[in-house]
Design an enzyme around this catalytic site. Sequence first.
Site, short mmCIF file in Angstrom:
data_model
loop_
_atom_site.label_atom_id
_atom_site.label_comp_id
_atom_site.label_asym_id
_atom_site.label_seq_id
_atom_site.Cartn_x
_atom_site.Cartn_y
_atom_site.Cartn_z
N LYS A 1 0.84 -1.21 0.00
CA LYS A 1 0.00 0.00 0.00
C LYS A 1 0.87 1.25 0.00
CE LYS A 1 -4.08 -1.56 2.55
NZ LYS A 1 -4.92 -1.30 3.72
N ASP B 1 -8.77 1.52 4.03
CA ASP B 1 -9.21 0.16 4.32
C ASP B 1 -9.86 -0.37 3.06
OD1 ASP B 1 -9.14 -1.77 6.52
OD2 ASP B 1 -11.28 -1.92 6.10
N GLY C 1 -1.59 -9.04 -1.93
CA GLY C 1 -2.93 -9.47 -1.50
C GLY C 1 -3.60 -10.35 -2.56
N TYR C 2 -4.83 -9.97 -2.91
CA TYR C 2 -5.64 -10.77 -3.83
C TYR C 2 -5.32 -10.47 -5.31
CZ TYR C 2 -8.58 -11.94 0.23
OH TYR C 2 -9.05 -12.40 1.45
N LYS D 1 -1.88 -0.63 -12.81
CA LYS D 1 -2.78 -0.91 -11.68
C LYS D 1 -3.21 0.41 -11.04
CE LYS D 1 -3.29 -2.80 -7.03
NZ LYS D 1 -2.78 -3.54 -5.88
P1 IMP Z 1 -6.77 -3.88 4.61
O1 IMP Z 1 -7.22 -2.63 3.97
O2 IMP Z 1 -5.32 -3.80 4.98
O3 IMP Z 1 -7.65 -4.33 5.75
O4 IMP Z 1 -6.82 -4.97 3.47
C1 IMP Z 1 -7.77 -6.00 3.40
C2 IMP Z 1 -7.21 -7.16 2.61
O5 IMP Z 1 -7.29 -6.87 1.23
C3 IMP Z 1 -5.77 -7.47 2.92
O6 IMP Z 1 -5.66 -8.86 3.04
C4 IMP Z 1 -5.00 -6.95 1.76
O7 IMP Z 1 -3.88 -7.76 1.46
C5 IMP Z 1 -6.01 -7.01 0.64
N1 IMP Z 1 -5.80 -5.88 -0.27
C6 IMP Z 1 -5.82 -4.56 0.06
N2 IMP Z 1 -5.57 -3.80 -1.02
C7 IMP Z 1 -5.38 -4.68 -2.04
C8 IMP Z 1 -5.05 -4.50 -3.42
O8 IMP Z 1 -4.86 -3.38 -3.93
N3 IMP Z 1 -4.95 -5.63 -4.16
C9 IMP Z 1 -5.14 -6.88 -3.64
N4 IMP Z 1 -5.42 -7.10 -2.35
C10 IMP Z 1 -5.54 -6.00 -1.56
#
Ligand code: IMP
Length: 210
Positions: free
Chosen positions: A13, A69, A166-167, A189
């Site tokens: 991030k 988030d 992440g995803y 992206k």
């Molecule tokens: P959080 O915002 O850190 O709570 O992220 C929630 C989940 O979504 C985490 O497991 C992150 O790895 C995933 N995530 C957040 N942003 C992205 C992205 O841009 N691409 C893929 N996965 C993401």
Amino acid sequence: MIRIVFSTGNAGKLREASEILGAGFELVTPAEAGIREEIPETGTSLRANALQKAQYIYDRTGLDCFADDTGLEVEILGGAPGVYSARYAGEHKSFDDNIDKLLREMARLEYEASIARELGLKTGHATRRARFRTSVALIFKGEKHFFDGTMEGSIAMKRAGSGGFGYDPVFIPDEFPDRTVAEIPEDAKNAISHRGKALRAMAEYLGSIV
Ligand code: IMP
């Protein structure tokens, strides 16, 4: 130059945010602002979590700050994992476990729907369509603001690519229908992503008042 704390411990991030916000911003990490403990994230909505993470920094440092988030909403899963995306497979599981659970749950529901169709039962039309949704909470000069962004697409049958985080290896964005986000360059992206849209809206707002 706007100096601002980005309340995140996620290196992916942070890298994306500094690219998206560009040279007009100096991003400070929580550690650089003196916050070394894990920042709690216990809300039940993206906005609540984003604000909780920004507020944690603001209450302890008084510095301008923001947090994001993000949730992945999958149609056939009824919008899950959503706000629980980081812990979909449970607390303390690896990220691979989250993706495994996602692909497994989707396969199970698709199988059940195919059996129901064979039996002539009515099934919904839920598909592999999905979206990333980001809420950014900004606390600037003590005032709170929110900015949102989404990226539409679908979930791949299996992982592909090594970029992003992440995803990303299982998300196929509508703009690049034959690739996952992990297979496109980072600037591509950022141009289409949930985080790119939300952070550009934040930058535009700050540009209009500073
Ligand atoms: P959080 O915002 O850190 O709570 O992220 C929630 C989940 O979504 C985490 O497991 C992150 O790895 C995933 N995530 C957040 N942003 C992205 C992205 O841009 N691409 C893929 N996965 C993401």
